[in-house]
Design an enzyme around this catalytic site. Structure first.
Site, PDB file in Angstrom:
ATOM      1  CE1 TYR A   1      42.364  43.475  31.127  1.00 26.45           C
ATOM      2  CE2 TYR A   1      40.897  42.380  33.288  1.00 26.45           C
ATOM      3  CZ  TYR A   1      41.928  43.472  32.481  1.00 26.45           C
ATOM      4  OH  TYR A   1      42.782  44.238  32.851  1.00 26.45           O
TER       5      TYR A   1
ATOM      6  CG  ASP B   1      34.136  40.623  31.284  1.00 21.88           C
ATOM      7  OD1 ASP B   1      33.384  41.717  31.101  1.00 21.88           O
ATOM      8  OD2 ASP B   1      35.332  40.778  31.418  1.00 21.88           O
TER       9      ASP B   1
ATOM     10  CE  LYS C   1      39.020  48.167  30.218  1.00 21.44           C
ATOM     11  NZ  LYS C   1      38.852  47.841  31.564  1.00 21.44           N
TER      12      LYS C   1
ATOM     13  NE  ARG D   1      34.118  49.307  55.633  1.00 18.52           N
ATOM     14  CZ  ARG D   1      33.645  48.379  56.842  1.00 18.52           C
ATOM     15  NH1 ARG D   1      33.631  47.441  56.012  1.00 18.52           N
ATOM     16  NH2 ARG D   1      33.611  48.807  58.128  1.00 18.52           N
TER      17      ARG D   1
END
Length: 381
Positions: free
Chosen positions: A100, A172, A197, A47
């Site tokens: 988005y 982004d 992506k 983590r």
């Protein structure tokens, strides 16, 4: 190709090994305390970081010309963790109207419950950002080209305006990829990706990435430990593998996107094509100053009431699914994320179709799209 490469040129592995361990031991109490406090480390507890995280983050930082980078379990985990780290109750956010759906839902539906307000603006007009600033504005959310309308934001102008207002900018860069655009070099403070992506490139992983200064990522790190949106070591390894071929793939994405946009624009069944590489695109001149290529995503609006679903069903190569290298009907896909009014206010019409060209043969992709459009125009099943 060689970003983040190990200095050892001896008998080490050529391919980066997968370090699947969830936790790591230390030789002494002093060493244990040191690795526990290390930000973005890789040898304490997964983590907190993992050797695979360290390797791929270093490569992403190189790609984005950033001081450092972090990886997350998804793109939305990246955006949400960053917003939670940088914002408090009473703060104000300026965001794009065309963005988005997940980002729109974050600013319209999630942050307001925490006492954080948001103003959405037309991102094609830098003055719209300036007019929206308030004394409480702390963050400006950018996305260019935007999803799914492929609208372009003038990153230099908006970043300068935000800086003068004392606000941070978070961009982004998923659709452009760092091969085609590097927002940090244009004045943006932080860049994030849905690495699922273009960075990953093979539709076989979910990941997110954030790049920027060490000072800002240190602030976000503490919140990331609490949100726990951890990228698995194997997915980090897959992401690194995908990035190694990113320039080759983006070169073909760019060629396919440009060819599709040009062919679609000339077809009588198409009312409009949204692609920043087209000279007819309203922000083409701006795009040309901040992009070296225009990507593989093309959106089209059908003319004369033609059904988007009929066009999609007529395609043979593109599969109907989320993410890129596929085809989607945004109105249908976003219905589970945004309210109908929020979708329409973002400019997403029922006739809009988003095509994401992969690395297939260019002629095959163009012929496939034109075949389906011809069938629509001629009224054949």
């Amino acid at each position: 190709m060689h970003g983040g490469a190990t200095a050892d040129r001896g008998d080490g592995p050529v391919a980066e090994p997968i370090v699947q361990s969830a936790t790591f031991s230390a030789a002494s109490e002093e060493e244990f305390a040191q690795i526990a406090l290390e930000r973005r480390g890789g040898r304490f507890y997964t983590r907190y970081g993992n050797p695979n995280h360290e390797k791929v983050a270093a490569v992403i930082a190189d790609l984005e010309a950033a001081e450092t980078a972090m990886v997350f379990a998804s793109g939305m985990a990246t955006a949400t963790t960053t917003a939670l780290a940088l914002l408090s109750s009473g703060d104000h956010v300026v965001a794009q109207r065309s963005t988005y759906a997940g980002t729109a839902s974050l600013v319209l539906n999630v942050l307001p419950r925490l006492g954080i307000t948001c103003t959405q603006v037309d991102q094609t007009d830098p003055r719209a950002f300036a007019d929206a600033f308030r004394p409480q504005t702390r963050l400006v959310l950018l996305e260019t080209p935007s999803n799914p309308l492929l609208e372009v934001t003038d990153l230099r102008a908006v970043s300068a305006l935000a800086r003068s207002a004392g606000a941070l900018t978070l961009a982004d860069n998923t659709f452009a990829s760092p091969v085609n655009s590097r927002p940090l070099e244009l004045g943006v403070d932080l860049v994030w990706h849905s690495s699922t992506k273009y960075l990953g490139g093979h539709s076989d992983l979910s990941a997110g990435a954030l790049a920027g200064s060490a000072e800002l990522l240190d602030r976000i790190w503490d919140t990331a430990l609490v949100t726990g949106a951890v990228l698995g070591p194997f997915d980090a390894w897959l992401l690194l593998r995908g990035i190694r071929t990113l320039p080759l793939r983006v070169r073909q994405h760019n060629a396919n996107g440009a060819a599709l946009a040009t062919a679609l624009e000339a077809h009588p069944a198409v009312r409009a094509v949204h692609y920043p590489g087209l000279p007819s695109h309203p922000q083409h001149a701006v795009a040309a100053t901040q992009m070296s290529g225009y990507g593989g995503v093309v959106s089209l609006e059908l003319a004369g009431g033609y059904a988007a679903e009929r066009f999609i069903s007529g395609l043979r190569l593109a599969r109907r699914a989320a993410s890129l290298a596929l085809v989607v009907h945004p109105v249908a896909m976003w219905a589970g994320t945004l309210e109908p009014g929020q979708i329409s206010s973002a400019g997403v019409s029922p006739g809009l179709v988003r095509l994401a060209a992969g690395i297939e043969d260019t002629q095959d992709l163009v012929e496939d799209a034109l075949r389906s459009l011809d069938a629509l125009h001629e009224g054949t099943p």
